[in-house]
Design an enzyme around this catalytic site. Structure first.
Site, PDB file in Angstrom:
ATOM      1  N   TRP A  42       0.836  -1.209   0.000  1.00 29.05           N
ATOM      2  CA  TRP A  42       0.000   0.000   0.000  1.00 29.05           C
ATOM      3  C   TRP A  42       0.865   1.250   0.000  1.00 29.05           C
ATOM      4  CZ3 TRP A  42      -5.334   1.200   0.783  1.00 29.05           C
ATOM      5  CH2 TRP A  42      -5.583   2.534   1.167  1.00 29.05           C
ATOM      6  N   ASP A  45       0.540   9.052   1.007  1.00 27.29           N
ATOM      7  CA  ASP A  45       1.213  10.350   0.801  1.00 27.29           C
ATOM      8  C   ASP A  45       2.685  10.300   0.357  1.00 27.29           C
ATOM      9  OD1 ASP A  45      -0.999  10.619   2.417  1.00 27.29           O
ATOM     10  OD2 ASP A  45      -0.012  11.821   3.936  1.00 27.29           O
ATOM     11  N   SER A 106       3.493  10.968   7.918  1.00 23.00           N
ATOM     12  CA  SER A 106       4.092  11.813   6.876  1.00 23.00           C
ATOM     13  C   SER A 106       5.059  12.856   7.414  1.00 23.00           C
ATOM     14  CB  SER A 106       2.991  12.523   6.095  1.00 23.00           C
ATOM     15  OG  SER A 106       2.392  11.591   5.235  1.00 23.00           O
ATOM     16  N   ARG A 164       0.364  16.924  12.880  1.00 19.60           N
ATOM     17  CA  ARG A 164       1.195  16.020  12.073  1.00 19.60           C
ATOM     18  C   ARG A 164       1.630  16.622  10.736  1.00 19.60           C
ATOM     19  NH1 ARG A 164      -3.943  13.449  12.329  1.00 19.60           N
ATOM     20  NH2 ARG A 164      -5.119  13.613  10.386  1.00 19.60           N
ATOM     21  N   ASP A 165       2.477  15.857  10.058  1.00 21.86           N
ATOM     22  CA  ASP A 165       2.926  16.123   8.689  1.00 21.86           C
ATOM     23  C   ASP A 165       3.851  17.339   8.581  1.00 21.86           C
ATOM     24  OD1 ASP A 165       1.100  14.077   8.331  1.00 21.86           O
ATOM     25  OD2 ASP A 165      -0.479  15.376   7.547  1.00 21.86           O
ATOM     26  N   GLU A 220      -4.495  18.597   6.737  1.00 17.19           N
ATOM     27  CA  GLU A 220      -3.375  17.650   6.643  1.00 17.19           C
ATOM     28  C   GLU A 220      -2.338  18.146   5.641  1.00 17.19           C
ATOM     29  OE1 GLU A 220      -5.569  13.876   5.720  1.00 17.19           O
ATOM     30  OE2 GLU A 220      -4.952  13.317   7.740  1.00 17.19           O
TER      31      GLU A 220
HETATM   32  C1  FRU Z   1      -2.824  12.132   4.819  1.00 15.18           C
HETATM   33  C2  FRU Z   1      -2.497  11.426   6.127  1.00 15.18           C
HETATM   34  C3  FRU Z   1      -1.523  12.254   6.941  1.00 15.18           C
HETATM   35  C4  FRU Z   1      -0.854  11.211   7.796  1.00 15.18           C
HETATM   36  C5  FRU Z   1      -0.780  10.035   6.860  1.00 15.18           C
HETATM   37  C6  FRU Z   1      -0.889   8.698   7.526  1.00 15.18           C
HETATM   38  O1  FRU Z   1      -3.255  11.289   3.812  1.00 15.18           O
HETATM   39  O2  FRU Z   1      -3.689  11.171   6.852  1.00 15.18           O
HETATM   40  O3  FRU Z   1      -2.118  13.304   7.679  1.00 15.18           O
HETATM   41  O4  FRU Z   1       0.411  11.605   8.241  1.00 15.18           O
HETATM   42  O5  FRU Z   1      -1.824  10.203   5.924  1.00 15.18           O
HETATM   43  O6  FRU Z   1      -0.622   7.671   6.595  1.00 15.18           O
END
Ligand code: FRU
Length: 479
Positions: A42, A45, A106, A164-165, A220
């Site tokens: 799979w 991001d 991410s 996050r991210d 996100e």
């Molecule tokens: C976006 C997300 C991010 C997170 C990641 C987890 O698609 O939800 O916010 O870090 O995917 O896989």
């Protein structure tokens, strides 16, 4: 002695490659030829996009165990010298620390003095524990990655549970980071800004942007950069209500243009939020500035909660074609495929004027199509494969362009008035279509699943002054 040792190493390697083969049994019927997709499992991001020792590195959210679900995120890894020929590398990061054991979420990369630094979100889904913390990683060779021993570098208890991210960049002698966050009990989304001198100790700056209620409960994958004299806040909000033709996907990706002052660290928006792409499957963008000063980005060419047939084929998800961004004088982003795409052309299937009804078979179900047609006239292009069709329709009277892939929720539409001639640049890659309209002021990125040969056909009364159809080289291979 050495020989005996080498023999055992060989044996181990053979065994390892055998077990790899047994898990990588892919069905390639929908597998892309020139879009990066996972070797097995799979993908979501794009992460850690960077140029390191003159090569592009692209990481991604990865579940190596199955293509059926995201599972517990790892970082998959690939590198390329031209953004199309990608080499799959070993998994860069595993969820192996107490602060990331439910997912290496991410994040992004920055190169500091010949070292690749990654910042990512460690996710922990356990009652009573802090959920999302930011962590630092280093690599001196771009192949092996060492998590910083004092991680996490940002705890941010007060911003839990959705923070996050991290996207990091450098300006002068300071590093900056944007982070996606939700506030007011997870009802509103926003983007936080932090700064640091060493990537380890981070200071909060003013909040960069936030939802007024309409723009979702969580933002996100934020990205923030200067482009053609202004600043772009690019992010992926969750929870935006559909309005007519707008915001029809489960989640959106879009942008706000504004001014930013590094002294006060205040972002002043000049526009409303605008969707970046109008197709069905486009999310979680990440950009870099390359050595030619191009702002290049990729997006995850999928959407959450879509159940596509490739999941049963041993793989799931892919990246869009890398695209270059520019800003117009009216503060709109335009996108073009990176020019390197022309180096993977592999012969011309058609060239010249083309009258309505012209039909060309796309060898291997891949192709690049460029169309120029007279101004102020309706125009349709249809991609046909047995019972599956994707129709692109320009409606001159109403100034609309649409893509219809059929089935449930098949239509995506937006306003478009071509400036001068009608121009379309279209890429088909086995189970995807990307449409660039005009100079890239409107794009559609959608997946579709042909069970027969794909033909491109010009619709009724749709006469092209010029049409070019290319075959493209295969640049992505499964193990
Ligand atoms: C976006 C997300 C991010 C997170 C990641 C987890 O698609 O939800 O916010 O870090 O995917 O896989």
């Amino acid at each position: 002695m050495n020989k005996i040792f080498a023999f055992f190493v060989q044996l181990l390697l053979v065994d390892f490659s055998l077990c790899k083969c047994s898990t990588t049994n892919l069905n390639e019927r929908f597998y892309p030829y020139f879009h990066l997709a996972p070797p097995f499992g799979w993908m979501n991001d794009p992460n850690g996009f960077c140029i390191f020792k003159n090569e592009f590195h692209l990481f991604y959210q990865y579940n190596p165990l199955t293509s059926q679900e995201p599972g517990i995120a790892h970082w998959g890894h690939a590198k390329s010298s031209d953004l199309f020929h990608w080499e799959h590398l070993d998994i860069a990061m595993y969820p192996d620390k107490d602060y990331d054991n439910t997912g290496v979420f991410s994040g992004s990369a920055i190169i500091v003095k010949d070292t690749m630094k990654l910042l990512y979100t460690g996710n922990v889904n356990k009652q009573g524990e802090i959920r999302q913390r930011q962590a630092l990683v280093s690599s001196s060779d771009g192949l092996k990655f060492v998590k910083y021993s004092e991680n996490p570098v940002i705890m941010a208890n007060e911003y839990q549970p959705n923070i996050r991210d991290p996207k990091v960049w450098q300006h002068g002698d300071t590093f900056y980071m944007v982070l996606g966050n939700s506030f007011k009990n997870d009802t509103l989304g926003r983007v936080l800004l932090f700064s640091s001198k060493d990537l380890i100790s981070w200071k909060e700056a003013p909040i960069l942007g936030e939802s007024d209620g309409f723009f979702g409960y969580m933002w996100e994958c934020p990205d923030f950069f200067e482009l053609d004299g202004k600043f772009v806040l690019l992010f992926s909000p969750q929870g935006v209500t559909p309005q007519g033709d707008q915001y029809k996907n489960l989640y959106q990706t879009g942008y706000i243009i504004g001014d930013f002052d590094y002294n006060s660290q205040v972002f002043t928006p000049l526009t409303e939020f605008k969707e970046l792409d109008h197709g069905h499957d486009f999310y979680a963008t990440q950009s870099i500035l390359d050595h030619q000063n191009r702002r290049i980005f990729v997006a995850w060419f999928s959407m959450w909660e879509q159940v596509y047939p490739e999941r049963n084929d041993g793989w799931s998800g892919q990246m869009t074609i890398p695209r270059v961004l520019h800003l117009t004088s009216t503060y709109e982003l335009i996108q073009k495929p990176v020019s390197e795409i022309s180096s993977i052309r592999n012969g011309l299937l058609y060239s010249g004027t083309a009258s309505a009804g012209t039909r060309i078979k796309l060898t291997d179900n891949i192709g690049e199509i460029e169309i120029t047609a007279p101004e102020h006239k309706d125009f349709n292009v249809i991609f046909e494969a047995g019972n599956t069709t994707v129709t692109i329709k320009y409606d001159n009277k109403n100034g609309k362009i649409s893509l219809d892939r059929g089935g449930n929720d098949g239509v995506r539409r937006t306003d478009w008035k071509p400036l001068g001639k009608l121009k379309m640049h279209i890429f088909v890659d086995r189970s995807s279509i990307e449409v660039f309209c005009g100079d890239g002021e409107v794009t559609f990125s959608s997946r579709f699943f042909p069970y027969a040969e794909v033909n491109v056909k010009l619709g009724e009364n749709s006469n092209a002054e010029n049409m070019l159809v290319y075959h493209l080289k295969r640049t992505i291979f499964t193990p």
